[in-house]
Design an enzyme around this catalytic site. Sequence first.
Site, PDB file in Angstrom:
ATOM      1  N   LYS A  17       0.724  32.476 -14.288  1.00  0.00           N
ATOM      2  CA  LYS A  17       0.378  31.573 -15.396  1.00  0.00           C
ATOM      3  C   LYS A  17       1.013  32.045 -16.713  1.00  0.00           C
ATOM      4  O   LYS A  17       1.650  31.276 -17.417  1.00  0.00           O
ATOM      5  CB  LYS A  17      -1.161  31.489 -15.575  1.00  0.00           C
ATOM      6  CG  LYS A  17      -1.904  31.079 -14.310  1.00  0.00           C
ATOM      7  CD  LYS A  17      -3.413  31.023 -14.531  1.00  0.00           C
ATOM      8  CE  LYS A  17      -4.067  32.348 -14.905  1.00  0.00           C
ATOM      9  NZ  LYS A  17      -4.051  33.365 -13.825  1.00  0.00           N
ATOM     10  N   ARG A 128       2.384  45.294 -12.522  1.00  0.00           N
ATOM     11  CA  ARG A 128       2.685  44.588 -13.782  1.00  0.00           C
ATOM     12  C   ARG A 128       2.731  45.545 -14.973  1.00  0.00           C
ATOM     13  O   ARG A 128       1.925  46.465 -15.087  1.00  0.00           O
ATOM     14  CB  ARG A 128       1.621  43.523 -14.032  1.00  0.00           C
ATOM     15  CG  ARG A 128       1.743  42.884 -15.410  1.00  0.00           C
ATOM     16  CD  ARG A 128       0.956  41.625 -15.536  1.00  0.00           C
ATOM     17  NE  ARG A 128      -0.465  41.824 -15.399  1.00  0.00           N
ATOM     18  CZ  ARG A 128      -1.360  40.844 -15.462  1.00  0.00           C
ATOM     19  NH1 ARG A 128      -0.953  39.592 -15.618  1.00  0.00           N
ATOM     20  NH2 ARG A 128      -2.625  41.100 -15.336  1.00  0.00           N
ATOM     21  N   ARG A 161      -2.247  47.177 -17.847  1.00  0.00           N
ATOM     22  CA  ARG A 161      -3.592  46.757 -18.238  1.00  0.00           C
ATOM     23  C   ARG A 161      -4.631  47.549 -17.456  1.00  0.00           C
ATOM     24  O   ARG A 161      -4.471  47.771 -16.261  1.00  0.00           O
ATOM     25  CB  ARG A 161      -3.773  45.254 -17.959  1.00  0.00           C
ATOM     26  CG  ARG A 161      -3.376  44.387 -19.130  1.00  0.00           C
ATOM     27  CD  ARG A 161      -3.336  42.915 -18.813  1.00  0.00           C
ATOM     28  NE  ARG A 161      -4.479  42.391 -18.080  1.00  0.00           N
ATOM     29  CZ  ARG A 161      -4.602  41.118 -17.736  1.00  0.00           C
ATOM     30  NH1 ARG A 161      -3.677  40.237 -18.092  1.00  0.00           N
ATOM     31  NH2 ARG A 161      -5.645  40.704 -17.053  1.00  0.00           N
TER      32      ARG A 161
HETATM   33  P1  AP5 Z   1       1.401  36.899 -14.744  1.00  0.00           P
HETATM   34  O1  AP5 Z   1       2.228  35.718 -15.178  1.00  0.00           O
HETATM   35  O2  AP5 Z   1       1.104  37.935 -15.754  1.00  0.00           O
HETATM   36  O3  AP5 Z   1       0.068  36.381 -14.007  1.00  0.00           O
HETATM   37  P2  AP5 Z   1      -1.166  35.560 -14.545  1.00  0.00           P
HETATM   38  O4  AP5 Z   1      -1.339  34.368 -13.662  1.00  0.00           O
HETATM   39  O5  AP5 Z   1      -1.029  35.284 -16.009  1.00  0.00           O
HETATM   40  O6  AP5 Z   1      -2.326  36.597 -14.208  1.00  0.00           O
HETATM   41  P3  AP5 Z   1      -3.359  37.399 -15.152  1.00  0.00           P
HETATM   42  O7  AP5 Z   1      -3.649  38.724 -14.554  1.00  0.00           O
HETATM   43  O8  AP5 Z   1      -2.919  37.402 -16.567  1.00  0.00           O
HETATM   44  O9  AP5 Z   1      -4.558  36.515 -14.959  1.00  0.00           O
HETATM   45  P4  AP5 Z   1      -5.998  36.827 -15.200  1.00  0.00           P
HETATM   46  O10 AP5 Z   1      -6.410  35.433 -15.120  1.00  0.00           O
HETATM   47  O11 AP5 Z   1      -6.742  37.759 -14.345  1.00  0.00           O
HETATM   48  O12 AP5 Z   1      -6.027  37.609 -16.615  1.00  0.00           O
HETATM   49  P5  AP5 Z   1      -6.414  37.134 -18.046  1.00  0.00           P
HETATM   50  O13 AP5 Z   1      -5.679  37.955 -19.007  1.00  0.00           O
HETATM   51  O14 AP5 Z   1      -6.335  35.648 -18.158  1.00  0.00           O
HETATM   52  O15 AP5 Z   1       2.152  37.572 -13.484  1.00  0.00           O
HETATM   53  C1  AP5 Z   1       1.611  38.702 -12.855  1.00  0.00           C
HETATM   54  C2  AP5 Z   1       2.744  39.662 -12.439  1.00  0.00           C
HETATM   55  O16 AP5 Z   1       3.574  39.026 -11.456  1.00  0.00           O
HETATM   56  C3  AP5 Z   1       3.696  40.053 -13.584  1.00  0.00           C
HETATM   57  O17 AP5 Z   1       4.056  41.374 -13.385  1.00  0.00           O
HETATM   58  C4  AP5 Z   1       4.906  39.116 -13.408  1.00  0.00           C
HETATM   59  O18 AP5 Z   1       6.105  39.713 -13.881  1.00  0.00           O
HETATM   60  C5  AP5 Z   1       4.926  38.910 -11.897  1.00  0.00           C
HETATM   61  N1  AP5 Z   1       5.341  37.551 -11.504  1.00  0.00           N
HETATM   62  C6  AP5 Z   1       4.978  36.371 -12.094  1.00  0.00           C
HETATM   63  N2  AP5 Z   1       5.523  35.324 -11.423  1.00  0.00           N
HETATM   64  C7  AP5 Z   1       6.241  35.878 -10.388  1.00  0.00           C
HETATM   65  C8  AP5 Z   1       7.038  35.304  -9.334  1.00  0.00           C
HETATM   66  N3  AP5 Z   1       7.198  33.964  -9.208  1.00  0.00           N
HETATM   67  N4  AP5 Z   1       7.618  36.156  -8.449  1.00  0.00           N
HETATM   68  C9  AP5 Z   1       7.456  37.506  -8.562  1.00  0.00           C
HETATM   69  N5  AP5 Z   1       6.728  38.107  -9.547  1.00  0.00           N
HETATM   70  C10 AP5 Z   1       6.124  37.295 -10.437  1.00  0.00           C
HETATM   71  O19 AP5 Z   1      -7.991  37.529 -18.089  1.00  0.00           O
HETATM   72  C11 AP5 Z   1      -8.398  38.856 -18.123  1.00  0.00           C
HETATM   73  C12 AP5 Z   1      -9.918  38.949 -18.238  1.00  0.00           C
HETATM   74  O20 AP5 Z   1     -10.352  38.319 -19.469  1.00  0.00           O
HETATM   75  C13 AP5 Z   1     -10.716  38.233 -17.135  1.00  0.00           C
HETATM   76  O21 AP5 Z   1     -10.889  39.054 -16.002  1.00  0.00           O
HETATM   77  C14 AP5 Z   1     -12.041  37.951 -17.862  1.00  0.00           C
HETATM   78  O22 AP5 Z   1     -12.844  39.097 -17.943  1.00  0.00           O
HETATM   79  C15 AP5 Z   1     -11.578  37.604 -19.278  1.00  0.00           C
HETATM   80  N6  AP5 Z   1     -11.318  36.165 -19.449  1.00  0.00           N
HETATM   81  C16 AP5 Z   1     -10.124  35.574 -19.715  1.00  0.00           C
HETATM   82  N7  AP5 Z   1     -10.264  34.243 -19.818  1.00  0.00           N
HETATM   83  C17 AP5 Z   1     -11.579  33.977 -19.607  1.00  0.00           C
HETATM   84  C18 AP5 Z   1     -12.337  32.774 -19.569  1.00  0.00           C
HETATM   85  N8  AP5 Z   1     -11.769  31.582 -19.766  1.00  0.00           N
HETATM   86  N9  AP5 Z   1     -13.670  32.870 -19.309  1.00  0.00           N
HETATM   87  C19 AP5 Z   1     -14.254  34.069 -19.114  1.00  0.00           C
HETATM   88  N10 AP5 Z   1     -13.602  35.247 -19.128  1.00  0.00           N
HETATM   89  C20 AP5 Z   1     -12.255  35.193 -19.379  1.00  0.00           C
HETATM   90 MG    MG Z   2      -2.001  36.086 -17.789  1.00  0.00          MG
END
Ligand code: AP5
Ligand code: MG
Length: 220
Positions: A17, A128, A161
């Site tokens: 994402k 990552r 992270r």
């Molecule tokens: P990346 O693009 O970084 O993945 P992502 O889908 O953004 O995954 P996240 O880990 O950021 O999602 P998340 O939802 O757990 O974390 P968030 O920060 O939102 O890609 C991942 C890796 O793969 C990278 O290394 C990239 O280079 C590689 N990659 C990407 N595409 C690729 C491909 N096609 N092929 C190969 N490699 C690839 O949330 C963190 C925390 O915040 C949550 O756990 C929660 O506690 C809190 N939080 C956030 N939002 C909310 C909410 N709305 N409600 C409640 N709590 C929340």
């Molecule tokens: Mg993300």
Amino acid sequence: MSRPIRVVFLGPPGAGKGTQAKVLETRYAARQISTGDILRANLAAGSALGLKAKTYMDAGELVPDDVVIGMMEAELGGLPSFILDGFPRTVAQAEALDALLVKLDRPLTGVLLFDADRATLTERLTGRWTNPRNGRTYHAVFNPPRVAGICDEDGGPLVQRPDDTHDVVVERLAEYDKKTAPLIGYYAATGLLKRIDGLQSIEAVTADVLAALDDRNEAA
Ligand code: AP5
Ligand code: MG
């Protein structure tokens, strides 16, 4: 090309994402609003919001709905184009978003669901590297920076992270299944949902995202 887009990026942790949101930001002049990035910035600044969120984030759990919804109301006002990356993540958040967008008279133009199998998601997250200053992500194998440990864009250090360890990733995936996966049915019912195969290369995923958004805009 700069049409207004107002999209939700849905999908499990590691599905890509954030990676794709960064690509679209420039192309559509749309702002990426990543709840995870905003929460981490609050945490780094030591704000009350960040402190409230910390225990949940460290454990891989979702932060309570009222905290996140209040935060998003402040972020969304006045933005013509946006990519919601990681919000909504529960049905209660989706309902609050609907109400807010009605009030702003800015309906969503699309919802994209990214997915990949569990082994791939885990491999991506545990490899990552992130730039906490601009939210850019890299991967040690799949998307390495030009110089190891350094961001291509601002030349600053990359970090891992604290919630990208294997055990916390398992918790995050379980939270997704329990609380966020029900949004697939929620958005399928609106007719806005499109599925993107997140297992492909980053470039192939981008091509599918652009096609999905153009279809949606032309049909609107
Ligand atoms: P990346 O693009 O970084 O993945 P992502 O889908 O953004 O995954 P996240 O880990 O950021 O999602 P998340 O939802 O757990 O974390 P968030 O920060 O939102 O890609 C991942 C890796 O793969 C990278 O290394 C990239 O280079 C590689 N990659 C990407 N595409 C690729 C491909 N096609 N092929 C190969 N490699 C690839 O949330 C963190 C925390 O915040 C949550 O756990 C929660 O506690 C809190 N939080 C956030 N939002 C909310 C909410 N709305 N409600 C409640 N709590 C929340
Ligand atoms: Mg993300």
